[in-house]
Design an enzyme around this catalytic site. Structure first.
Site, short mmCIF file in Angstrom:
data_model
loop_
_atom_site.label_atom_id
_atom_site.label_comp_id
_atom_site.label_asym_id
_atom_site.label_seq_id
_atom_site.Cartn_x
_atom_site.Cartn_y
_atom_site.Cartn_z
N GLU A 195 14.01 -15.45 0.95
CA GLU A 195 14.28 -16.53 1.92
C GLU A 195 13.34 -17.70 1.68
OE1 GLU A 195 13.65 -14.71 5.75
OE2 GLU A 195 15.34 -13.33 5.49
N ASP A 201 0.83 -1.20 0.00
CA ASP A 201 0.00 0.00 0.00
C ASP A 201 0.87 1.26 0.00
OD1 ASP A 201 -2.84 0.97 0.43
OD2 ASP A 201 -1.88 1.93 2.15
C1 GLC Z 1 -4.22 3.04 -0.67
C2 GLC Z 1 -5.46 2.19 -0.55
C3 GLC Z 1 -6.58 3.06 -0.08
C4 GLC Z 1 -6.21 3.65 1.27
C5 GLC Z 1 -4.89 4.39 1.20
C6 GLC Z 1 -4.36 4.67 2.56
O1 GLC Z 1 -4.33 3.99 -1.66
O2 GLC Z 1 -5.72 1.55 -1.76
O3 GLC Z 1 -7.78 2.36 0.00
O4 GLC Z 1 -7.21 4.53 1.67
O5 GLC Z 1 -3.91 3.61 0.56
O6 GLC Z 1 -3.93 3.50 3.17
#
Ligand code: GLC
Length: 560
Positions: free
Chosen positions: A276, A225
Site C-alpha cells: 500500500e 521476529d
Molecule cells: C528472536 C530474537 C530473540 C528473542 C526471541 C523471542 O529470536 O532475536 O532475541 O529472544 O526471538 O522473541
C-alpha cells in the site's frame, strides 16, 4: 543507468535512494539494540534520543539503514521481545515524538529505518492477555492466545511435552479468576511471552494495524521476529515434540510448531499491506529453517527477504564460507530476493570472540566458565573477524552489522551471575548464561561514567577493557577497526550496483577469491601462510599486507 535488478543507479553505482523500491537489496544495515546503544537521559538504559544524538556517527559510518530492536513498552522479561503495546514507545526509551524526531534525523542523513516486529508472542502484560486471564475459560478473549486444559484427572499436567526455547516446559498453568488452578497457556519462549493464536481474525487484524501504524510514521521496513512460528497445528491430540532443536524440524512444512506451510498465508496478507506504500515497505524474516525452506519467506509475495544465519554457525574456514555463499546466492536467486549476510547479532557470541576460539567449540559451555577456558586468542579473533567482515561486505546482498562490531568488540564473557538479565539463565536453572555478553552498553569514550554510554551508569556492567575500544580512541586512527569499517562501507557503495559474483578458481587451497562487476576482486586467505596477491590496485585490506602478499586471516579488495 539501470542495473540487473532494474534499479536506477548514478555514475558511481549508488542506488537512487529515496523512493527506490529496491533500496534493501544491497543495503548495509546496522542493528541497534536500543537499551545498550546510547543513553541520553541517564537512567542506565539507552533510549531513542540517544540514537538521534548518534545519527552523525551512523552517517559517518556509511550504513544504508538502521534496524532497531524492540523499543516498545515492555516489562523486559526478554530484553523487549516481550511487547506490552505494539504501537507505542517504552517511556524509559522515550515517546512517539522522540521516535518521529529520530526517524526524521535518520532520513535527513539518508539512512532508512527498519523496526522489529514481534508477532509470535506478546508480553503477559499486554492488555489482551490480562483480559484473557480475567475473562475465564472458553471466553473469546482467551481465544486470542493459546489456552488449553491440562492432562490428568485434575489437569495438573501440561497439555503436551512441548519445550520452551529458553528451557523448561512451553506451557504455564494459570490461576483462574475463581482462585482455582486453571488452564495452561503456550509460550514458545519465556512464560512472560504468551503465544498469539494466529487463527484468530482479531490478532491478524491488529498486526496489520501495527504494520500500518509504523509505516505511516515513515518506517521503511520490518524485521520479523521468529517468523517461522506463527502457524501451529493445535489439533487434538497435540503431537509430541520434546525438543526445539532445528535439525529436528522436518522440511515438509508439517512440523506442529515451526515452519508450517500455512504461515505464508499470513505473510501474503502482510505483503498487501507493505504494497500500500510507495515505495513498498520491506521486510526480512528471522526464520531458523533449513536452507531449502528459506526462499518461501523471501519471496516477493511474502516478506521479500530472509536472514541466512549459516555464517553464525560456521568456523572461519574456506570450505564452509564457499559452500554457504554458493548455496545462499542460489537460494536468493530462486526466490527473487537478495541474500543476507550476518556475522553477529544480539543473540549470539560476538564474531571477534568466536573466531578466537578453537573451531566448533561449545560456546554455551565456554561462557559458563566466564570465557576463561580455553582462553580467547584475541589477536587472531579480531584479525579473522575483520577478514570475514570485509569478505561479506563484498558479497551481493544485504549485510547486517551489529552495534559494536565496528569497534571490534569481543563478547563480555565474565559478567557476574547477579548481573545477568537473559531469561535463558533462570529458565535453564543456571546451566546457560545466555546472551547478555553481546548486549553490554557501547563504549563511546575511554573515560567518564559508563564510557560515554550515558551521563550515569549502564544497565549491564562494562569491562575495563572497553576503555581501549571506545569510539573516541578509534576515531581518526588509521589502523583502528572503526576506521576500517568506515572505509570498507564507503568503498562498498561502488560495488553495490550489481548482484553478480564470479568465482576465480585456481587460487591456492586456502584462498577464497571472487570477482564482482567492474573488476573488483575480493580475496581472503584462510590459511596459515602468506599467499601471492594477483596484480591490481589494493583498495582496502582487513590487515597489513606484506610486499604483494596476503597474510593469513586477511582479506583484500583489488581492482584491476
Ligand atoms: C528472536 C530474537 C530473540 C528473542 C526471541 C523471542 O529470536 O532475536 O532475541 O529472544 O526471538 O522473541
Amino acid at each position: 543507468m539501470t542495473d540487473s535488478t532494474g534499479t536506477e543507479r548514478n555514475s558511481t553505482g549508488m542506488a537512487r535512494r529515496s523512493g527506490d523500491p529496491n533500496w534493501w537489496r544491497q543495503a548495509s544495515v546496522y542493528q541497534i539494540y536500543p537499551r545498550s546503544f546510547a543513553d541520553a537521559d541517564g537512567d542506565g538504559l539507552g533510549d531513542l534520543r540517544g540514537v538521534t544524538a548518534k545519527v552523525p556517527y551512523l552517517a559517518a559510518l556509511g550504513i544504508d539503514a538502521v534496524w532497531l530492536s524492540p523499543f516498545y513498552p515492555s516489562p523486559l522479561a526478554d530484553g523487549g521481545y516481550d511487547v506490552a503495546d505494539y504501537r507505542d514507545v517504552d517511556p524509559r526509551l522515550g515517546t512517539l515524538d522522540d521516535f518521529d524526531r529520530m526517524t526524521q534525523a535518520l532520513h535527513a542523513a539518508d539512512i532508512k529505518i527498519i523496526v522489529d516486529i514481534v508477532p509470535n508472542h506478546s508480553s503477559d502484560e499486554h492488555p489482551w492477555f490480562r483480559e484473557a486471564l480475567a475473562a475465564g475459560r472458553g471466553s473469546p478473549a482467551r481465544d486470542r492466545y493459546i489456552f488449553r486444559d491440562g492432562l490428568g484427572p485434575d489437569g495438573s499436567r501440561p497439555p503436551s511435552d512441548w519445550v520452551s526455547h529458553f528451557g523448561g516446559s512451553a506451557w504455564t498453568r494459570i490461576t483462574e479468576p475463581s482462585g482455582e488452578p486453571g488452564q495452561w497457556y503456550l509460550h514458545l519462549f519465556a512464560k512472560e511471552q504468551p503465544d498469539w493464536n494466529w487463527e484468530h481474525p482479531e490478532v491478524r487484524k491488529d498486526f496489520e494495524t501495527t504494520l500500518r501504524f509504523w509505516s505511516d510514521r515513515g518506517v521503511d521496513g520490518f524485521r520479523v521476529d521468529v517468523a517461522h512460528a506463527l502457524a501451529k497445528d493445535m489439533s487434538e491430540p497435540l503431537r509430541s515434540k520434546p525438543s526445539v532443536a532445528d535439525e529436528l524440524t522436518p522440511v515438509d512444512g508439517k512440523d506442529p510448531l515451526f515452519d508450517r506451510d500455512e504461515v505464508h498465508e499470513i505473510y501474503a496478507q502482510w505483503r498487501k499491506v507493505f504494497d500500500e506504500y510507495d515505495p513498498p515497505r520491506s521486510a526480512v524474516a528471522e526464520a531458523w529453517v533449513p536452507a531449502e525452506r528459506r526462499p518461501a519467506y523471501a519471496s516477493p509475495e511474502g516478506l521479500g527477504q530472509a536472514f541466512n544465519f549459516d555464517l553464525l554457525r560456521a568456523d572461519f574456514d574456506r570450505r564452509a564460507f564457499r559452500e554457504i555463499i554458493t548455496n545462499n546466492l542460489d537460494q536468493a536467486a530462486a526466490s527473487g530476493a537478495s541474500s543476507t549476510w550476518v556475522l553477529s547479532n544480539h543473540d549470539v557470541v560476538r564474531h571477534a570472540t568466536r573466531y578466537g576460539l578453537p573451531p566448533g567449540h561449545d560456546l554455551g559451555q565456554w561462557l559458563m566458565g566466564d570465557g576463561a577456558d580455553p582462553e580467547v586468542d584475541y589477536e587472531a579473533g579480531l584479525r579473522r573477524a575483520r577478514a570475514a567482515t570485509l569478505l561479506i561486505l563484498a558479497l551481493p546482498g544485504s549485510t547486517y552489522l551489529y552495534q559494536g562490531e565496528e569497534l571490534g568488540l569481543f563478547e563480555v564473557a565474565d559478567l557476574p551471575a547477579a548481573a545477568l538479565q537473559d531469561p535463558i539463565w533462570q529458565r535453564t536453572r543456571r546451566k546457560l548464561k545466555g546472551r547478555d555478553g553481546c548486549r553490554v552498553p557501547l563504549p563511546w569514550t575511554s573515560a567518564g561514567p559508563s564510557f560515554g554510554f550515558g551521563p550515569d551508569g549502564a544497565h549491564l556492567p562494562q569491562p575495563a577493557w572497553f576503555a581501549d575500544a571506545a569510539v573516541d580512541v578509534q576515531d581518526g586512527l588509521a589502523e583502528s577497526t572503526l576506521e576500517f569499517y568506515r572505509a570498507a562501507l564507503r568503498l562498498r557503495r561502488e560495488l553495490q550496483g550489481f548482484e553478480e559474483l564470479t568465482w576465480a578458481d585456481g587460487s591456492a587451497d586456502d584462498v577464497l577469491h571472487f570477482v564482482r562487476p567492474g573488476g573488483w576482486h575480493c580475496i581472503t586467505n584462510f590459511g596459515r601462510s602468506h599467499v601471492a596477491l594477483p596484480a591490481g590496485t589494493c583498495r582496502i585490506s582487513s590487515g597489513p599486507l606484506r610486499a604483494g602478499e596476503l597474510p593469513p586471516d586477511t582479506t583484500a579488495w583489488l581492482t584491476r
